[in-house]
Design a protein around this motif. Structure first.
Motif, PDB file in Angstrom:
ATOM      1  N   ALA A 202       0.944  -1.387   0.097  1.00 18.30           N
ATOM      2  CA  ALA A 202      -0.152   0.050   0.011  1.00 18.30           C
ATOM      3  C   ALA A 202       0.655   1.141  -0.004  1.00 18.30           C
ATOM      4  CB  ALA A 202      -0.992  -0.065   1.282  1.00 18.30           C
ATOM      5  N   LEU A 203       1.927   1.150   0.888  1.00 15.51           N
ATOM      6  CA  LEU A 203       2.757   2.481   0.971  1.00 15.51           C
ATOM      7  C   LEU A 203       3.504   2.913  -0.622  1.00 15.51           C
ATOM      8  CD1 LEU A 203       4.300   2.214   4.430  1.00 15.51           C
ATOM      9  CD2 LEU A 203       3.058   4.236   3.543  1.00 15.51           C
ATOM     10  N   ILE A 204       4.059   1.802  -1.228  1.00 16.36           N
ATOM     11  CA  ILE A 204       4.515   1.710  -2.412  1.00 16.36           C
ATOM     12  C   ILE A 204       3.616   2.431  -3.673  1.00 16.36           C
ATOM     13  CG2 ILE A 204       5.416   0.531  -4.338  1.00 16.36           C
ATOM     14  CD1 ILE A 204       6.606  -1.468  -2.344  1.00 16.36           C
ATOM     15  N   THR A 205       2.318   1.856  -3.502  1.00 13.93           N
ATOM     16  CA  THR A 205       1.384   2.193  -4.531  1.00 13.93           C
ATOM     17  C   THR A 205       0.986   3.688  -4.281  1.00 13.93           C
ATOM     18  OG1 THR A 205       0.661  -0.193  -4.465  1.00 13.93           O
ATOM     19  CG2 THR A 205      -0.798   1.676  -5.447  1.00 13.93           C
ATOM     20  N   ARG A 206       0.597   4.028  -2.932  1.00 18.44           N
ATOM     21  CA  ARG A 206       0.224   5.407  -2.544  1.00 18.44           C
ATOM     22  C   ARG A 206       1.453   6.514  -2.657  1.00 18.44           C
ATOM     23  NH1 ARG A 206      -4.207   6.327  -4.103  1.00 18.44           N
ATOM     24  NH2 ARG A 206      -3.918   8.576  -2.915  1.00 18.44           N
TER      25      ARG A 206
ATOM     26  N   LEU B  51       3.809   5.955  -4.988  1.00 16.02           N
ATOM     27  CA  LEU B  51       3.984   6.369  -6.356  1.00 16.02           C
ATOM     28  C   LEU B  51       3.079   7.286  -6.917  1.00 16.02           C
ATOM     29  CD1 LEU B  51       4.987   5.868  -9.232  1.00 16.02           C
ATOM     30  CD2 LEU B  51       3.385   4.009  -9.353  1.00 16.02           C
ATOM     31  N   ARG B  52       1.807   7.461  -6.140  1.00 17.25           N
ATOM     32  CA  ARG B  52       0.813   8.405  -6.528  1.00 17.25           C
ATOM     33  C   ARG B  52       1.465   9.889  -6.126  1.00 17.25           C
ATOM     34  NH1 ARG B  52      -3.110   8.663 -10.148  1.00 17.25           N
ATOM     35  NH2 ARG B  52      -4.708  10.087  -9.555  1.00 17.25           N
ATOM     36  N   GLU B  53       1.980   9.851  -4.885  1.00 21.82           N
ATOM     37  CA  GLU B  53       2.662  11.117  -4.655  1.00 21.82           C
ATOM     38  C   GLU B  53       3.814  11.530  -5.270  1.00 21.82           C
ATOM     39  OE1 GLU B  53       3.267  11.325  -0.397  1.00 21.82           O
ATOM     40  OE2 GLU B  53       1.695  10.412   0.223  1.00 21.82           O
ATOM     41  N   ILE B  54       4.652  10.699  -5.693  1.00 21.99           N
ATOM     42  CA  ILE B  54       5.731  10.831  -6.839  1.00 21.99           C
ATOM     43  C   ILE B  54       5.176  11.534  -7.844  1.00 21.99           C
ATOM     44  CG2 ILE B  54       7.328  10.040  -7.898  1.00 21.99           C
ATOM     45  CD1 ILE B  54       7.871   7.888  -5.766  1.00 21.99           C
ATOM     46  N   MET B  55       4.160  11.047  -8.290  1.00 25.04           N
ATOM     47  CA  MET B  55       3.461  11.354  -9.625  1.00 25.04           C
ATOM     48  C   MET B  55       2.801  12.859  -9.591  1.00 25.04           C
ATOM     49  SD  MET B  55       1.810   7.887 -11.388  1.00 25.04           S
ATOM     50  CE  MET B  55       1.360   8.702 -12.525  1.00 25.04           C
ATOM     51  N   ARG B  56       2.194  12.792  -8.504  1.00 20.74           N
ATOM     52  CA  ARG B  56       1.495  14.182  -8.257  1.00 20.74           C
ATOM     53  C   ARG B  56       2.683  15.136  -8.176  1.00 20.74           C
ATOM     54  NH1 ARG B  56      -1.156  13.031  -3.452  1.00 20.74           N
ATOM     55  NH2 ARG B  56      -2.633  11.916  -4.435  1.00 20.74           N
ATOM     56  N   CYS B  57       3.854  15.177  -7.578  1.00 15.89           N
ATOM     57  CA  CYS B  57       4.663  16.333  -7.475  1.00 15.89           C
ATOM     58  C   CYS B  57       5.507  16.327  -8.867  1.00 15.89           C
ATOM     59  CB  CYS B  57       5.667  15.936  -6.419  1.00 15.89           C
ATOM     60  SG  CYS B  57       7.001  16.983  -6.206  1.00 15.89           S
ATOM     61  N   GLY B  58       5.633  15.089  -9.447  1.00 22.73           N
ATOM     62  CA  GLY B  58       6.623  15.200 -10.771  1.00 22.73           C
ATOM     63  C   GLY B  58       5.755  15.739 -11.637  1.00 22.73           C
TER      64      GLY B  58
ATOM     65  N   GLY C 288      10.263   1.611 -11.109  1.00 24.55           N
ATOM     66  CA  GLY C 288      11.077   0.460 -10.926  1.00 24.55           C
ATOM     67  C   GLY C 288      11.989   0.933  -9.572  1.00 24.55           C
ATOM     68  N   ASP C 289      12.504   1.915  -9.734  1.00 20.30           N
ATOM     69  CA  ASP C 289      13.341   2.379  -8.688  1.00 20.30           C
ATOM     70  C   ASP C 289      12.970   2.525  -7.344  1.00 20.30           C
ATOM     71  OD1 ASP C 289      15.806   3.126  -7.548  1.00 20.30           O
ATOM     72  OD2 ASP C 289      16.033   5.089  -8.482  1.00 20.30           O
ATOM     73  N   LEU C 290      11.354   2.675  -7.203  1.00 19.30           N
ATOM     74  CA  LEU C 290      10.666   2.620  -6.011  1.00 19.30           C
ATOM     75  C   LEU C 290      10.381   1.249  -5.603  1.00 19.30           C
ATOM     76  CD1 LEU C 290       8.758   4.405  -4.108  1.00 19.30           C
ATOM     77  CD2 LEU C 290       7.155   3.885  -5.739  1.00 19.30           C
ATOM     78  N   VAL C 291      10.224   0.380  -6.356  1.00 22.20           N
ATOM     79  CA  VAL C 291       9.942  -0.948  -6.014  1.00 22.20           C
ATOM     80  C   VAL C 291      11.457  -1.350  -5.147  1.00 22.20           C
ATOM     81  CG1 VAL C 291       9.510  -3.371  -6.705  1.00 22.20           C
ATOM     82  CG2 VAL C 291       8.073  -1.437  -7.243  1.00 22.20           C
ATOM     83  N   LEU C 292      12.481  -1.216  -6.121  1.00 20.22           N
ATOM     84  CA  LEU C 292      13.561  -1.765  -5.626  1.00 20.22           C
ATOM     85  C   LEU C 292      14.107  -1.362  -4.196  1.00 20.22           C
ATOM     86  CD1 LEU C 292      16.402  -3.266  -6.886  1.00 20.22           C
ATOM     87  CD2 LEU C 292      17.194  -0.814  -6.963  1.00 20.22           C
TER      88      LEU C 292
END
Length: 309
Positions: A187-191, A193-200, A217-221
């Motif tokens: 859940a943390l990874i998925t949400r 990613l949402r925050e990263i996209m929102r900012c980016g 990719g880098d987030l999951v790793l």
């Protein structure tokens, strides 16, 4: 590809790993560190491409060291992940301030632990530049049977993915350290990613970038493997260690610590919600315990997963 002379600035684990990739490809590599300050003057006339692999807080000072020696032929790529401390600037903005808008710039990022690159295990990364000819030449410099770079024109999105994933990895480490399991981590990874996209996206990045190597990719790793210093740092905090002890035990710079406050300030400036970043910052500043931060995330107002308006 024809043999090239390349200066790599930064002799830490990642700088050394990338130097080995280039050497294995037959290129001549000079590896600079603070212990070899005269190396820039000695070799700069021999090189065209410069790779910077220093911590983000040392990026501007490294450019200042380089600047007196640069000529029109030189091109600069960095594999540093993070924002500038105290300013919150992306590193290409720092480079443009120091070197001017005409300087050829690129960034290398993606899911890549240094030890696995050194061992020759298959690795894929992204090289982004507004000058795609330059990005393609860098791809040729690095590409071999175990190291595959892809090109991108999204220099903003690639940098945002590389900087913000470290913060989410601290959160994932905290959750794991509290024993919350795979459901919570996912859940943390998925949400996250949402925050990263929102900012980016607010800064001009592209959606595809965040679903690619330098984003997801880098987030999951970074969130799932014990080689990640940011994840180990979060885990240590959840186990009751203070910030200084956790960083000392890891023995390397934890970039997410530097980035969290800068990204929280950036989110405020952009008027976007980044609750995971906010709670990690609360823990780092001592405003919340790790357990309180997780509970704060779970007790947020209920809402749709996606904005459907």
């Amino acid at each position: 590809m024809e043999k090239q002379n390349i200066l790599v600035m930064g002799a830490g684990s990642w700088g050394t790993a990338l130097s080995l990739v280039l050497q294995r490809n037959g290129h001549n590599v000079w590896l600079w560190s603070l212990e070899t300050p005269n190396l820039i003057e000695d070799c700069i006339s021999e090189v065209k491409d410069i790779l910077i692999v220093v911590p983000s807080h040392a990026f501007r000072e490294t450019l200042k060291r380089l600047k007196p020696y640069l000529t029109a032929k030189h091109r600069i790529c960095w594999a540093t992940k993070g924002l500038e401390n105290n300013s919150g600037l992306l590193l290409h903005q720092v480079a443009e301030q120091e070197l001017g808008a005409k300087q050829a710039l690129a960034v290398l990022s993606g899911p890549s632990f240094a030890d696995e690159v050194v061992a020759g295990l298959p690795t894929a990364v992204t090289i982004a530049s507004s000058n795609l000819d330059y990005a393609q030449e860098l791809v040729k410099l690095f590409h071999n049977q175990s190291f595959r770079p892809y090109t991108s024109s999204d220099i903003i999105g690639v940098q945002i993915g590389g900087a913000l994933k470290n913060i989410i990895a601290i959160a994932a480490g905290i959750a794991d350290g509290l024993g919350f399991g795979a459901n919570t981590r996912t859940a943390l990874i998925t949400r996250g990613l949402r925050e990263i996209m929102r900012c980016g996206l607010a800064l001009g990045g592209k959606t595809d970038t965040f679903m690619g190597l330098a984003g997801l990719g880098d987030l999951v790793l970074t969130c799932t493997d014990d080689q990640s210093r940011n994840r180990r740092f979060g885990y240590a905090l959840a186990q009751g260690k203070d910030i200084n002890q956790a960083q000392t035990d890891i023995g390397q710079i934890v970039e997410g610590v530097w980035a969290t406050r800068e990204v929280r300030a950036l989110a405020k400036q952009l008027e976007i919600e980044m609750p995971i970043v906010e709670q990690v910052d609360n823990v780092l500043q001592g405003f919340s315990s790790p357990h309180e931060a997780v509970q704060a995330l779970l007790s947020r107002q209920l809402k749709p997963e996606f904005d459907e308006s």
